[in-house]
Write a protein that holds these residues in place. Structure first.
Motif, PDB file in Angstrom:
ATOM      1  N   ARG A 110       0.836  -1.213   0.000  1.00 32.89           N
ATOM      2  CA  ARG A 110       0.000   0.000   0.000  1.00 32.89           C
ATOM      3  C   ARG A 110       0.869   1.262   0.000  1.00 32.89           C
ATOM      4  O   ARG A 110       0.498   2.271  -0.616  1.00 32.89           O
ATOM      5  N   SER A 114       0.715   4.176  -2.915  1.00 30.23           N
ATOM      6  CA  SER A 114       0.576   5.622  -2.626  1.00 30.23           C
ATOM      7  C   SER A 114       1.733   6.415  -3.203  1.00 30.23           C
ATOM      8  O   SER A 114       1.535   7.486  -3.775  1.00 30.23           O
ATOM      9  N   LYS A 115       2.936   5.881  -3.051  1.00 32.87           N
ATOM     10  CA  LYS A 115       4.135   6.553  -3.560  1.00 32.87           C
ATOM     11  C   LYS A 115       4.038   6.763  -5.077  1.00 32.87           C
ATOM     12  O   LYS A 115       4.508   7.774  -5.607  1.00 32.87           O
ATOM     13  N   ASP A 119      -3.456   5.008  -5.826  1.00 31.44           N
ATOM     14  CA  ASP A 119      -4.464   4.627  -4.827  1.00 31.44           C
ATOM     15  C   ASP A 119      -5.828   4.318  -5.459  1.00 31.44           C
ATOM     16  O   ASP A 119      -6.522   3.421  -5.013  1.00 31.44           O
TER      17      ASP A 119
END
Length: 188
Positions: A110, A114-115, A119
């Motif tokens: 996760r 996100s990086k 998302d």
């Protein structure tokens, strides 16, 4: 070690597994046999049009599918990094991930998502029963199997049984099992 050394015959699910056992345990090849696993469960088959599962889980109409235990060997970060590259080129599909794993690994995945600002592009489904998995194989644009290591590798065969195109890594037993029915790539 004891069982391997004192057995009369060792049945392997692939030539890759057979060769690994010979290499690591110095077993005489004459006591090694390869017997491929049976066909995928009959539940894995092409289905008639039915969008109930897609609607129930709010899955996009077009998606890439990954299925398997969520661990390092399955190389989920490789798919996510590839998704990031193709998303930047306008590829609109989402990635649907089916499987469970240890919380620390899922957290790591996760963070990577996100990086890479993905998302809204990755849908985690967790554990699903075989009816729902069959549905997803039937609806996916492609099934991706980027594993670093497999002794056999059933999910690509399940996907193929449902008529889903397969893109899989070109290492260990996967090329042997998929043959020329899948597009193969270097998972590294």
């Amino acid at each position: 070690d004891y069982s391997i050394m004192h057995s009369d015959i060792i049945i392997n699910s692939s030539y890759h597994t057979k060769n690994s056992i010979i290499k690591h345990f110095k077993v005489n090849e004459s006591k090694m046999e390869v017997v491929y696993l049976g066909e995928p469960d009959r539940i894995y088959r092409p289905l008639k049009k039915d969008d109930s599962v897609r609607v129930e889980f709010k899955i996009p109409e077009k998606f890439i599918l990954f299925l398997g235990p969520l661990n390092e060997r399955k190389n989920l970060p490789g798919i996510i990094e590839a998704l990031s590259i193709i998303a930047k080129k306008g590829f609109p599909h989402k990635l649907v991930v089916v499987g469970t794993g240890r919380p620390y690994y899922i957290k790591k995945i996760r963070i990577l998502i996100s990086k890479l600002f993905l998302d809204d592009r990755v849908v985690f489904m967790g554990y699903l029963d075989s009816d729902k998995i069959c549905y997803l194989y039937n609806k996916a644009v492609v099934f991706v199997y980027p594993s670093f290591y497999e002794g056999f590798g059933y999910p690509p065969l399940e996907a193929m049984a449902c008529g889903c195109p397969v893109v899989a890594s070109n290492v260990t037993s996967i090329p042997e099992i998929c043959g020329d029915a899948a597009v193969l790539f270097n998972p590294y």
